[in-house]
Motif scaffolding. Sequence first.
Motif, PDB file in Angstrom:
ATOM      1  N   HIS A 147      12.355 -61.550  71.587  1.00 42.40           N
ATOM      2  CA  HIS A 147      12.073 -62.065  72.927  1.00 42.40           C
ATOM      3  C   HIS A 147      10.851 -61.346  73.478  1.00 42.40           C
ATOM      4  N   THR A 148      10.147 -62.018  74.366  1.00 42.04           N
ATOM      5  CA  THR A 148       8.916 -61.476  74.935  1.00 42.04           C
ATOM      6  C   THR A 148       9.206 -60.201  75.725  1.00 42.04           C
ATOM      7  N   ALA A 149       8.345 -59.202  75.554  1.00 45.80           N
ATOM      8  CA  ALA A 149       8.509 -57.920  76.245  1.00 45.80           C
ATOM      9  C   ALA A 149       7.250 -57.618  77.053  1.00 45.80           C
ATOM     10  N   ALA A 150       7.336 -56.608  77.910  1.00 47.74           N
ATOM     11  CA  ALA A 150       6.204 -56.225  78.757  1.00 47.74           C
ATOM     12  C   ALA A 150       5.059 -55.688  77.899  1.00 47.74           C
ATOM     13  N   MET A 151       3.851 -56.011  78.307  1.00 43.94           N
ATOM     14  CA  MET A 151       2.658 -55.480  77.633  1.00 43.94           C
ATOM     15  C   MET A 151       2.461 -54.025  78.035  1.00 43.94           C
ATOM     16  N   PRO A 152       1.802 -53.230  77.183  1.00 40.71           N
ATOM     17  CA  PRO A 152       1.530 -51.840  77.554  1.00 40.71           C
ATOM     18  C   PRO A 152       0.563 -51.775  78.726  1.00 40.71           C
ATOM     19  N   GLY A 153       0.559 -50.651  79.429  1.00 42.69           N
ATOM     20  CA  GLY A 153      -0.315 -50.493  80.578  1.00 42.69           C
ATOM     21  C   GLY A 153      -1.778 -50.616  80.214  1.00 42.69           C
ATOM     22  N   THR A 154      -2.127 -50.141  79.032  1.00 33.07           N
ATOM     23  CA  THR A 154      -3.495 -50.245  78.517  1.00 33.07           C
ATOM     24  C   THR A 154      -3.435 -50.956  77.181  1.00 33.07           C
ATOM     25  N   THR A 155      -4.171 -52.054  77.027  1.00 36.25           N
ATOM     26  CA  THR A 155      -4.061 -52.858  75.810  1.00 36.25           C
ATOM     27  C   THR A 155      -4.960 -52.376  74.680  1.00 36.25           C
ATOM     28  N   THR A 156      -5.828 -51.402  74.929  1.00 44.68           N
ATOM     29  CA  THR A 156      -6.620 -50.808  73.851  1.00 44.68           C
ATOM     30  C   THR A 156      -5.837 -49.646  73.261  1.00 44.68           C
ATOM     31  N   VAL A 157      -5.595 -49.710  71.940  1.00 48.56           N
ATOM     32  CA  VAL A 157      -4.756 -48.702  71.283  1.00 48.56           C
ATOM     33  C   VAL A 157      -5.397 -48.247  69.975  1.00 48.56           C
ATOM     34  N   GLY A 190      -7.819 -45.959  60.637  1.00 47.22           N
ATOM     35  CA  GLY A 190      -7.497 -44.854  61.517  1.00 47.22           C
ATOM     36  C   GLY A 190      -8.697 -44.491  62.381  1.00 47.22           C
ATOM     37  N   GLY A 191      -8.454 -44.269  63.672  1.00 43.64           N
ATOM     38  CA  GLY A 191      -9.543 -43.921  64.586  1.00 43.64           C
ATOM     39  C   GLY A 191     -10.226 -45.124  65.197  1.00 43.64           C
ATOM     40  N   GLU A 192      -9.938 -46.343  64.703  1.00 47.71           N
ATOM     41  CA  GLU A 192     -10.563 -47.546  65.256  1.00 47.71           C
ATOM     42  C   GLU A 192      -9.706 -48.123  66.391  1.00 47.71           C
ATOM     43  N   ASN A 193     -10.373 -48.811  67.302  1.00 49.67           N
ATOM     44  CA  ASN A 193      -9.675 -49.405  68.441  1.00 49.67           C
ATOM     45  C   ASN A 193      -9.109 -50.776  68.095  1.00 49.67           C
ATOM     46  N   PHE A 194      -7.898 -51.042  68.571  1.00 55.42           N
ATOM     47  CA  PHE A 194      -7.246 -52.340  68.443  1.00 55.42           C
ATOM     48  C   PHE A 194      -6.886 -52.834  69.846  1.00 55.42           C
ATOM     49  N   THR A 195      -6.780 -54.149  69.997  1.00 53.13           N
ATOM     50  CA  THR A 195      -6.346 -54.750  71.259  1.00 53.13           C
ATOM     51  C   THR A 195      -4.957 -55.345  71.074  1.00 53.13           C
ATOM     52  N   VAL A 196      -4.053 -55.003  71.975  1.00 47.41           N
ATOM     53  CA  VAL A 196      -2.714 -55.589  71.971  1.00 47.41           C
ATOM     54  C   VAL A 196      -2.786 -56.948  72.654  1.00 47.41           C
ATOM     55  N   THR A 197      -2.386 -58.019  71.956  1.00 49.76           N
ATOM     56  CA  THR A 197      -2.432 -59.359  72.533  1.00 49.76           C
ATOM     57  C   THR A 197      -1.046 -59.948  72.804  1.00 49.76           C
ATOM     58  N   LYS A 198      -0.005 -59.415  72.145  1.00 45.27           N
ATOM     59  CA  LYS A 198       1.365 -59.891  72.366  1.00 45.27           C
ATOM     60  C   LYS A 198       2.316 -58.707  72.259  1.00 45.27           C
ATOM     61  N   SER A 199       3.455 -58.857  72.909  1.00 45.78           N
ATOM     62  CA  SER A 199       4.481 -57.805  72.866  1.00 45.78           C
ATOM     63  C   SER A 199       5.857 -58.458  72.832  1.00 45.78           C
ATOM     64  N   VAL A 200       6.692 -58.032  71.875  1.00 44.24           N
ATOM     65  CA  VAL A 200       8.062 -58.563  71.776  1.00 44.24           C
ATOM     66  C   VAL A 200       9.032 -57.427  71.478  1.00 44.24           C
ATOM     67  N   GLU A 201      10.317 -57.722  71.630  1.00 41.51           N
ATOM     68  CA  GLU A 201      11.381 -56.823  71.187  1.00 41.51           C
ATOM     69  C   GLU A 201      12.304 -57.595  70.266  1.00 41.51           C
ATOM     70  N   MET A 202      12.816 -56.927  69.228  1.00 38.33           N
ATOM     71  CA  MET A 202      13.804 -57.542  68.364  1.00 38.33           C
ATOM     72  C   MET A 202      15.084 -57.759  69.165  1.00 38.33           C
ATOM     73  N   THR A 203      15.654 -58.956  69.081  1.00 38.45           N
ATOM     74  CA  THR A 203      16.823 -59.298  69.887  1.00 38.45           C
ATOM     75  C   THR A 203      18.007 -58.393  69.575  1.00 38.45           C
ATOM     76  N   ARG A 204      18.249 -58.121  68.315  1.00 38.62           N
ATOM     77  CA  ARG A 204      19.429 -57.341  67.942  1.00 38.62           C
ATOM     78  C   ARG A 204      19.218 -55.844  68.089  1.00 38.62           C
ATOM     79  N   GLU A 205      18.156 -55.312  67.558  1.00 38.69           N
ATOM     80  CA  GLU A 205      17.956 -53.863  67.573  1.00 38.69           C
ATOM     81  C   GLU A 205      17.230 -53.359  68.817  1.00 38.69           C
ATOM     82  N   GLY A 222      -2.275 -58.179  63.101  1.00 38.24           N
ATOM     83  CA  GLY A 222      -0.883 -58.389  62.707  1.00 38.24           C
ATOM     84  C   GLY A 222       0.077 -57.673  63.644  1.00 38.24           C
ATOM     85  N   TRP A 223       1.364 -57.802  63.332  1.00 39.87           N
ATOM     86  CA  TRP A 223       2.417 -57.162  64.124  1.00 39.87           C
ATOM     87  C   TRP A 223       2.672 -55.756  63.604  1.00 39.87           C
ATOM     88  N   ILE A 224       2.862 -54.809  64.525  1.00 35.72           N
ATOM     89  CA  ILE A 224       3.118 -53.423  64.158  1.00 35.72           C
ATOM     90  C   ILE A 224       4.163 -52.838  65.104  1.00 35.72           C
TER      91      ILE A 224
END
Length: 349
Positions: A147-157, A190-205, A222-224
Motif C-alpha cells: 500500500h502507498t506510504a508517505a514519501m521521505p522528507g527529502t527525496t534526494t538520497v 555508492g556516493g551517487e544521488n538518487f531521487t525517490v519517486t514512489k514509496s510503499v509498505e508491504m501489507t503483511r510485514e 528500481g525498488w529498494i
Amino acid sequence: MNKMLHKSLFIGITALGLFAAAGVASSQTVSAKSKAVKVTKNYATKSAGADRNVIPTGNYAIYTKPGTVKGARMVASKGTLRGLAGSQNSKDYFRAYRVAKTNKGSWYAKVVTFDYKNRGWIYVGKTNPDDDWASVGFGLKHTETTHTAAMPGTTTVKLTNPGITNVLWNAPYRSQYRAEKTIDDTEPYGGENFTVTKSVEMTREGTPYYYIVNQDRPSIRGWIYAGAVIEQVPVPTDPVPNNVVFAKIIDADSGYEVGTPTLTNTNTSLTNAAAFLTTELGNGSTDEAKLGAYAPGYTYSTLSAADKSANYSAIANAAYGSTVTVKARLASKAPADTLVDATLANATK
C-alpha cells in the motif's frame, strides 16, 4: 418333435433376454458417461499479473485437477489454506495463472504461492474470474500486497551500504510473484544521488520500500528497502544562523556518507560549537551521546587510533556555520587489524 420345438423356443427367449440386458447395460454406460464432469475450457489468464494476486478463503481445498473431475487429488486442505490466508509472510500470497470451466458450468483457477510450495486448482464459482479478479470469490479473494506510504522528507538520497545485500528490484521483494532484481550489485553507484519517486509498505510485514532513480544515470532505477538509503539534506544557501553546525558522518570502510545532519543548538548554556557538538556526536572516540540517531548501527569504538584522534580534533575545533566531518564504522564490522589477529589466532589452533 415337441422336444425340438420346446428347445428352439427356449433358446430364442434366452437370446432375446440377453439382448435386452445388453441394451440396458449399454444405455446405463452412456448415461453415466454423459453425467461425468469434464473440463470444457482451460487457458492461461489474460489479466495483468499484479491484478491476480489472491489469498484463499479457506472454504475450498486445492486439488491437482478441478476438484470434481475424476482423478483429482487434494494437495492443500481447507485448514492449510486458512493458515496461509492468515500468514504475515508475503511468501504465502498466491498468484492465479490459469482458469478452467467444466461442463457443469463451474469455474476453477490454478494458483501457486509466491514461494512455489503450493500449487493446484481451486473452485471460484460460476463466473469467469479472469473477467474481474477484484471480484473473485468462493475459494479465493483478491489482495493488495503493498500500500502507498508517505514519501521521505527529502527525496534526494544516497545508498548507505552499497553492495549485494540491499539491491534494486522491479517490484519490492515478494510483493509480486517472481519479482526480479534489476541491479544485483549497487557498489558502482555508492556516493551517487538518487531521487525517490514512489514509496510503499508491504501489507503483511510493514516493510518500507522506495522506488529510486539515479540522478546522473536514469536507467539505474528500481525498488529498494527504504532502510538502505539515507536522505541528503541540502546545505542552505541563505545566511547560516549562529547556532547551527553541519555534520558529515563517513563510513570508515567505504568512504561513503552515512549521515548528514544539520545540528541546531537551542541550549543557551552551551556557549560554543565544540561543547554543543560533543553533546550531539560525542567526542569522536566513544559512543555516548547521539551518534546512533544520525547514523543507525554505527560506532566509534572499532576505529583506528588515528581516526579517533581526527574525530576528536574536528569536534574540538567546530565552529557554527561550518561543516564537521567524522568517521564511524558499522557495529557489525570488525576493523581490519582485528580480523587479521583473529585469523592468526585460528591458524595456531
